[in-house]
Motif scaffolding. Structure first.
Motif, PDB file in Angstrom:
ATOM      1  N   PHE A 282       0.817  -1.210   0.000  1.00  0.00           N
ATOM      2  CA  PHE A 282       0.000   0.000   0.000  1.00  0.00           C
ATOM      3  C   PHE A 282       0.856   1.268   0.000  1.00  0.00           C
ATOM      4  O   PHE A 282       0.344   2.356  -0.266  1.00  0.00           O
ATOM      5  N   GLN A 283       2.147   1.140   0.309  1.00  0.00           N
ATOM      6  CA  GLN A 283       3.032   2.300   0.313  1.00  0.00           C
ATOM      7  C   GLN A 283       3.996   2.315  -0.878  1.00  0.00           C
ATOM      8  O   GLN A 283       4.417   3.388  -1.321  1.00  0.00           O
ATOM      9  N   LEU A 284       4.337   1.146  -1.387  1.00  0.00           N
ATOM     10  CA  LEU A 284       5.362   1.056  -2.425  1.00  0.00           C
ATOM     11  C   LEU A 284       4.789   0.842  -3.824  1.00  0.00           C
ATOM     12  O   LEU A 284       5.548   0.774  -4.786  1.00  0.00           O
ATOM     13  N   THR A 285       3.476   0.737  -3.933  1.00  0.00           N
ATOM     14  CA  THR A 285       2.813   0.650  -5.232  1.00  0.00           C
ATOM     15  C   THR A 285       1.602   1.591  -5.222  1.00  0.00           C
ATOM     16  O   THR A 285       1.297   2.216  -4.204  1.00  0.00           O
ATOM     17  N   ARG A 286       0.913   1.669  -6.339  1.00  0.00           N
ATOM     18  CA  ARG A 286      -0.260   2.549  -6.436  1.00  0.00           C
ATOM     19  C   ARG A 286      -1.502   1.903  -5.831  1.00  0.00           C
ATOM     20  O   ARG A 286      -2.588   2.477  -5.864  1.00  0.00           O
ATOM     21  N   ARG A 287      -1.362   0.735  -5.248  1.00  0.00           N
ATOM     22  CA  ARG A 287      -2.503  -0.011  -4.735  1.00  0.00           C
ATOM     23  C   ARG A 287      -3.360   0.814  -3.778  1.00  0.00           C
ATOM     24  O   ARG A 287      -4.591   0.671  -3.753  1.00  0.00           O
ATOM     25  N   ARG A 288      -2.738   1.684  -3.014  1.00  0.00           N
ATOM     26  CA  ARG A 288      -3.460   2.448  -1.990  1.00  0.00           C
ATOM     27  C   ARG A 288      -4.502   3.382  -2.598  1.00  0.00           C
ATOM     28  O   ARG A 288      -5.422   3.824  -1.912  1.00  0.00           O
ATOM     29  N   ASN A 289      -4.372   3.683  -3.887  1.00  0.00           N
ATOM     30  CA  ASN A 289      -5.319   4.613  -4.512  1.00  0.00           C
ATOM     31  C   ASN A 289      -5.948   4.003  -5.760  1.00  0.00           C
ATOM     32  O   ASN A 289      -6.307   4.707  -6.687  1.00  0.00           O
ATOM     33  N   LEU A 290      -6.108   2.685  -5.776  1.00  0.00           N
ATOM     34  CA  LEU A 290      -6.553   2.004  -6.989  1.00  0.00           C
ATOM     35  C   LEU A 290      -7.759   1.116  -6.706  1.00  0.00           C
ATOM     36  O   LEU A 290      -7.728   0.262  -5.813  1.00  0.00           O
ATOM     37  N   VAL A 291      -8.819   1.322  -7.485  1.00  0.00           N
ATOM     38  CA  VAL A 291     -10.061   0.567  -7.343  1.00  0.00           C
ATOM     39  C   VAL A 291     -10.347  -0.174  -8.643  1.00  0.00           C
ATOM     40  O   VAL A 291     -10.142   0.370  -9.735  1.00  0.00           O
ATOM     41  N   ALA A 292     -10.826  -1.406  -8.537  1.00  0.00           N
ATOM     42  CA  ALA A 292     -11.314  -2.152  -9.692  1.00  0.00           C
ATOM     43  C   ALA A 292     -12.829  -1.977  -9.780  1.00  0.00           C
ATOM     44  O   ALA A 292     -13.540  -2.222  -8.802  1.00  0.00           O
ATOM     45  N   VAL A 293     -13.318  -1.524 -10.925  1.00  0.00           N
ATOM     46  CA  VAL A 293     -14.756  -1.387 -11.172  1.00  0.00           C
ATOM     47  C   VAL A 293     -15.169  -2.567 -12.051  1.00  0.00           C
ATOM     48  O   VAL A 293     -14.804  -2.642 -13.219  1.00  0.00           O
ATOM     49  N   ILE A 294     -15.931  -3.496 -11.472  1.00  0.00           N
ATOM     50  CA  ILE A 294     -16.124  -4.815 -12.089  1.00  0.00           C
ATOM     51  C   ILE A 294     -17.595  -5.094 -12.346  1.00  0.00           C
ATOM     52  O   ILE A 294     -18.445  -4.898 -11.468  1.00  0.00           O
TER      53      ILE A 294
ATOM     54  N   GLU B 165     -12.379  12.156 -11.276  1.00  0.00           N
ATOM     55  CA  GLU B 165     -12.776  13.558 -11.317  1.00  0.00           C
ATOM     56  C   GLU B 165     -13.233  14.083  -9.958  1.00  0.00           C
ATOM     57  O   GLU B 165     -12.926  15.212  -9.576  1.00  0.00           O
ATOM     58  N   PHE B 166     -13.980  13.257  -9.225  1.00  0.00           N
ATOM     59  CA  PHE B 166     -14.588  13.754  -7.988  1.00  0.00           C
ATOM     60  C   PHE B 166     -13.759  13.449  -6.736  1.00  0.00           C
ATOM     61  O   PHE B 166     -13.937  14.117  -5.720  1.00  0.00           O
ATOM     62  N   ALA B 167     -12.887  12.442  -6.799  1.00  0.00           N
ATOM     63  CA  ALA B 167     -12.157  12.075  -5.583  1.00  0.00           C
ATOM     64  C   ALA B 167     -10.666  11.850  -5.798  1.00  0.00           C
ATOM     65  O   ALA B 167      -9.957  11.554  -4.840  1.00  0.00           O
ATOM     66  N   GLY B 168     -10.182  11.973  -7.029  1.00  0.00           N
ATOM     67  CA  GLY B 168      -8.765  11.729  -7.280  1.00  0.00           C
ATOM     68  C   GLY B 168      -8.365  10.280  -7.142  1.00  0.00           C
ATOM     69  O   GLY B 168      -7.175   9.962  -7.000  1.00  0.00           O
ATOM     70  N   VAL B 169      -9.333   9.364  -7.180  1.00  0.00           N
ATOM     71  CA  VAL B 169      -9.065   7.930  -7.028  1.00  0.00           C
ATOM     72  C   VAL B 169      -8.901   7.301  -8.412  1.00  0.00           C
ATOM     73  O   VAL B 169      -9.726   7.508  -9.304  1.00  0.00           O
ATOM     74  N   ASP B 170      -7.824   6.544  -8.593  1.00  0.00           N
ATOM     75  CA  ASP B 170      -7.616   5.824  -9.850  1.00  0.00           C
ATOM     76  C   ASP B 170      -8.496   4.576  -9.860  1.00  0.00           C
ATOM     77  O   ASP B 170      -8.599   3.871  -8.853  1.00  0.00           O
ATOM     78  N   ALA B 171      -9.102   4.307 -11.006  1.00  0.00           N
ATOM     79  CA  ALA B 171      -9.981   3.143 -11.113  1.00  0.00           C
ATOM     80  C   ALA B 171      -9.813   2.495 -12.479  1.00  0.00           C
ATOM     81  O   ALA B 171      -9.566   3.173 -13.482  1.00  0.00           O
ATOM     82  N   VAL B 172      -9.959   1.178 -12.497  1.00  0.00           N
ATOM     83  CA  VAL B 172      -9.770   0.383 -13.710  1.00  0.00           C
ATOM     84  C   VAL B 172     -11.052  -0.375 -14.011  1.00  0.00           C
ATOM     85  O   VAL B 172     -11.573  -1.081 -13.140  1.00  0.00           O
ATOM     86  N   PRO B 173     -11.595  -0.259 -15.231  1.00  0.00           N
ATOM     87  CA  PRO B 173     -12.799  -1.026 -15.580  1.00  0.00           C
ATOM     88  C   PRO B 173     -12.453  -2.457 -15.959  1.00  0.00           C
ATOM     89  O   PRO B 173     -11.565  -2.692 -16.776  1.00  0.00           O
ATOM     90  N   LEU B 174     -13.152  -3.405 -15.371  1.00  0.00           N
ATOM     91  CA  LEU B 174     -12.941  -4.824 -15.663  1.00  0.00           C
ATOM     92  C   LEU B 174     -14.290  -5.476 -15.935  1.00  0.00           C
ATOM     93  O   LEU B 174     -15.167  -5.470 -15.067  1.00  0.00           O
ATOM     94  N   CYS B 175     -14.462  -6.014 -17.129  1.00  0.00           N
ATOM     95  CA  CYS B 175     -15.710  -6.648 -17.522  1.00  0.00           C
ATOM     96  C   CYS B 175     -15.493  -8.150 -17.607  1.00  0.00           C
ATOM     97  O   CYS B 175     -14.711  -8.617 -18.441  1.00  0.00           O
ATOM     98  N   VAL B 176     -16.148  -8.899 -16.748  1.00  0.00           N
ATOM     99  CA  VAL B 176     -15.927 -10.336 -16.590  1.00  0.00           C
ATOM    100  C   VAL B 176     -16.967 -11.098 -17.406  1.00  0.00           C
ATOM    101  O   VAL B 176     -18.170 -10.909 -17.225  1.00  0.00           O
TER     102      VAL B 176
END
Length: 390
Positions: free
Chosen positions: A55-67, A97-108
């Motif tokens: 959570f400190q050495l990668t971007r994981r702390r600010n990364l969300v998967a939108v699934i 845009e609203f929270a500065g959170v990085d997110a990745v779209p994943l369609c399963v």
């Protein structure tokens, strides 16, 4: 052009609403050695010794998967994962845009619960949070439940809980406008799918004791052998008087109507049968259960919808960016009921008393302060209850 044609033209022009941007410029040989081999071995070995350092050495702390599995996309229904991708990209844009959170779209590409849970669980170590999106009920309940058991990061089905939080905030302020208390009002909620079920549970937890739920077959009653399991669970906690009948029957004497169902189900005459100064939160999209002008003409005191072209838009974008920002900021291991309560309170409190009115019960969905207020409340709740890593 109408809005759909204009949106289609935008998507053709952009060819995707997201792009990856590097946070680490590579200009020199030293830059390359630090960002990649051989220097990158150092953070790898640190994480091997202590996985929490990811959570400190990668971007994981600010990364969300939108699934999503594409089975319940907006008002479009089961259109499949590929067709759902523009919506998932849009959700990721809102996170940023609203929270500065990085997110990745994943369609399963599966609607099998076991396959979906296994797939998401296996990739969860890449992210700080999982946002489940547009997965049909009742499958969404099982997917979320099992992922929360397997993952050590927040798993949040926004169609359920984001909607429940924003409904709660809207109702909190609407009751202030009409001078009624939650312990005294009769609330009728129509549409017991993902959003309606979660809203019912949250309202019950917050002390709305006189709650009647309706689906397409009418009022839910405890002991009805035809009810689905998740409906039976809610029926046992609501409608304590054992009322039976249709939605029209339920609305007689009701103070509040909440709709997450289908267009045109509520008539002016049904509004007139409600208690004095009724509140109607009619959120079927794009056409609500009753149009605001009709509801107001028949005596409604406060009307909210999911639409941006009427006052009191009730929109999830007021919730999920800030909720995840708060959870990620403190390394929350899950989203608790208390964190949802805190988010609802923070959102309601964002409208100061002097601004509350029949046409202003929530901040605008474009109000950037909403994400900050919700994030702060969620992080504080997580830390106070021992659900934060840092």
């Amino acid at each position: 052009m109408d809005i759909r044609a204009a949106s289609l033209a935008l998507h053709y022009r952009l060819q995707g609403k997201l792009e990856m941007v590097s946070r680490c410029p590579i200009q020199t040989q030293e830059d390359l050695s630090l960002a990649y081999t051989p220097g990158v071995a150092a953070p790898c070995l640190e994480i091997q010794k202590d996985p929490a350092l990811s959570f400190q050495l990668t971007r994981r702390r600010n990364l969300v998967a939108v699934i999503t599995d594409g089975s319940a996309v907006l008002g479009l229904g089961d259109i499949g994962p590929l067709a759902g991708m523009p919506v998932m990209e849009g959700k990721c844009v809102l996170f940023k845009e609203f929270a500065g959170v990085d997110a990745v779209p994943l369609c399963v590409d599966t609607q099998d619960v076991e396959e979906m849970v296994q797939t998401i669980a296996l990739i969860s170590k890449s992210f700080g949070g999982i946002n489940l999106e547009d997965i049909a009920a009742p499958r969404c309940f099982e997917v979320e439940r099992r992922l929360k058991e397997r993952c050590d990061i927040p798993v949040f089905h926004d169609d359920q809980h984001g909607t429940a939080v924003v409904i709660t905030a809207a109702l909190t302020n609407a009751l202030k406008v009409v001078g009624k208390k939650k312990e005294q009002v009769k609330v009728v909620l129509n549409g017991i799918g993902a959003a309606g079920g979660a809203a019912a549970k949250l309202l019950l937890d917050l002390g709305y004791s006189n709650l009647i739920l309706c689906d397409k077959d009418g009022i839910l009653c405890a002991g009805d052998p035809t009810l689905l399991p998740h409906h039976a669970e809610l029926a046992a906690r609501t409608n304590q008087a054992g009322q039976r009948g249709t939605l029209a029957d339920a609305l007689v004497g009701a103070d509040v109507f909440i709709g997450v169902s289908r267009p045109g189900l509520v008539t002016g005459e049904m509004v007139e049968s409600m208690a004095k100064d009724p509140i109607l939160l009619a959120m079927a999209n794009p056409v609500p259960e009753i149009m605001p002008d009709i509801a107001l003409a028949h005596g409604a005191a406060v009307v909210g919808t999911g639409r941006s072209d009427f006052p009191n838009q009730i929109n999830n974008v007021l919730v999920f960016p800030g909720l995840f920002k708060g959870a990620l900021s403190c390394g929350a291991v899950q989203i608790t009921e208390g964190m949802k309560h805190a988010a609802a309170r923070a959102l309601a409190d964002l409208v100061p008393p002097e601004q509350l009115s029949p046409t202003c019960i929530l901040p605008s969905p474009l109000n950037r302060a909403a994400a900050e207020a919700v994030a702060h409340a969620v992080a504080e709740e997580a830390r106070c209850t021992g659900h934060a890593r840092f």
